[in-house]
Design an enzyme around this catalytic site. Sequence first.
Site, short mmCIF file in Angstrom:
data_model
loop_
_atom_site.label_atom_id
_atom_site.label_comp_id
_atom_site.label_asym_id
_atom_site.label_seq_id
_atom_site.Cartn_x
_atom_site.Cartn_y
_atom_site.Cartn_z
N HIS A 1 48.34 45.10 43.32
CA HIS A 1 47.32 44.71 42.46
C HIS A 1 46.33 43.68 42.64
O HIS A 1 45.51 43.45 42.01
CB HIS A 1 47.89 44.85 40.90
CG HIS A 1 48.45 46.28 40.56
ND1 HIS A 1 49.67 46.70 40.92
CD2 HIS A 1 47.91 47.14 40.13
CE1 HIS A 1 49.72 48.05 40.71
NE2 HIS A 1 48.79 48.61 40.18
N CYS B 1 41.58 58.45 42.23
CA CYS B 1 41.47 56.94 41.89
C CYS B 1 42.01 55.82 42.28
O CYS B 1 41.82 54.72 41.83
CB CYS B 1 41.59 56.81 40.23
SG CYS B 1 43.17 57.01 39.47
C1 PEP Z 1 47.44 54.27 42.01
O1 PEP Z 1 48.59 54.05 42.07
O2 PEP Z 1 46.64 54.63 42.84
C2 PEP Z 1 46.48 53.79 40.98
C3 PEP Z 1 45.23 53.94 40.73
O3 PEP Z 1 47.39 52.86 39.94
P1 PEP Z 1 47.54 51.56 40.18
O4 PEP Z 1 46.96 51.02 41.36
O5 PEP Z 1 47.28 50.84 39.10
O6 PEP Z 1 49.13 51.38 40.05
#
Ligand code: PEP
Length: 577
Positions: A191, A508
Amino acid sequence: MERLSGNCVYEGIVIGEIYLDIDTNLQNEKENIPFEEIGKENLRLEAGIKKSISDLKNLKIDLKGKVNEKELEIIEAHILLLKDPMYISDIKKLIEKEQKKAEYAVKETTEKFVRLFENIDSPVYRQRMLDIKDVSNRLIEALKSENEDYKEFNNKILITKEIYPTELLKLHKEGVELKGIIMEYGGTTSHLAILAKALKIPTLMGVNDVFNHKWKEKIILDTTEESTCVIADPTDEEIKEYEKKRKKFLRKLNLIKQGAHLPSVTQDGVNINLYLNLGDSEHDKINEIDRELVKGVGLLRTELIYMKSQTFPTEEQQLEKYRQILNSLSKEQPIIIRTLDIGADKQLSYFKMPNEANPFLGLRGIRFSLKYQDIFETQLRAILRISNERNIKIMYPMITTLLEVREANKVLEKVKGDLRKENIPFDENIEVGIMVEVPSVIMMAEAFAREIDFFSVGSNDLTQYILATDRLSETVGELYSSFNPAVLRAIYHVKKAADKYNKKISVCGEMAGDLKAIVALLSLGIKDLSMVESSILSAKSLVRGLEYKTLENIRENILSCETEEQVKNILKEYINY
Ligand code: PEP
Ligand code: MG
């Protein structure tokens, strides 16, 4: 010349001064303070205690009714500890008699108490030991926060072992612009990496032994794909050479920008829908985005709103935040709001998660929302209310079982019922979808497809769970790759299930904004991609140069690859960057 390499997160070429973020605090804290500063240090301690108590009281008010009484009792116990005469007088003794700084005095006193409790074999004292550690961390943070001068970072290339997403958000909130980041910690789909990309900070991760190099005051950071590197001690010639390279890079960006308003369509006329991944208005600068550039929002990561808040945001605060974030988009553009995805590397400063050996396999995403239903209901109310003003869809994160979907929908139905009773309007036909992040969803894809409106592949987590490789790992990081054929086959499997039941599917995760991965996804028939704003233009430029039919023809080749390298070899032909 010392050239270092790592993994690129956001492309750019910067030449600038460095800020070495070595944690020298502990060293400084140990030093004695002059006698005349003892009074000031005591006042700092008192202010720190006051702030910690007030934060805890606010937290308690906020959590009332949302968590059980036992958890509220822990907060009360922490407040009492901060008022404990023995604990506080021992800290003060170190400040007054040994002329120590408040932070050091807190740390030393806490360690003394911990040693004492450690030797007593009783669960009550074990809890007491955890409480005192927790309280001391809060107090030290409170003491540090008044000292921090964020301006020192401004316009610098930050060199650090690790920086947390909340810290980066804090710097941004204080108006500090980082020119670049170089860090030891890996994890390009963490993140933190996602945030750095959203903030458009050229970032290099996974640089070995980051403080152990001969850093000159001015360095070169080049994260452009073909030659990702850092020059720690550049010569004047090298600086000149990279200044030229930087200009060339900016010209290329400009060229891409010129195509911004052209439609996102392949050479043979197939529309590829590009959506935005958003967090919070402040870091995504959504208001600067031209709505024509994107189809809508494919992922609104609501946890960033919670992470920036001091306590759980109220329904009204959330509603206001959604209005702010979505301000510049049109009413028709679809917006997928993902419910709170907290846990693992996404923590809230005001809510203590349970200590788990494997937090990525623990209380995360929908699991948290189903455990703390009041928090979930508040969020669903806010989402439903904004659905009366905008084209909103709801998405649940970290879904593992069908029962979770059903349980979450039950809560959603209850909230809808409450709103109807209160005569509060919302979109009665709001669509509900799930993230595809856990392998169980792949295996059960058809069953899920029958019960939901859409899928969105969270390739960051999906890769982590399919390959059993922590997305943040420095030790086994090489195993983590969304180009692994197992990941691509998994995505194709869900795509087929979605098609069978006429359900939409998008991607995504970070794959959707990666040029090579876009080629792979298109070849699998995925036509909806959601990515950070900083990737939209180059993705569009790539799509406009591709022929969909040709990509469909390489699908079988890609799916029959045995290794990641074979996949990449096929894909690179289609990228002319
Ligand atoms: C993912 O896991 O690809 C996602 C979009 O969620 P995050 O990166 O917020 O865990
Ligand atoms: Mg995820």
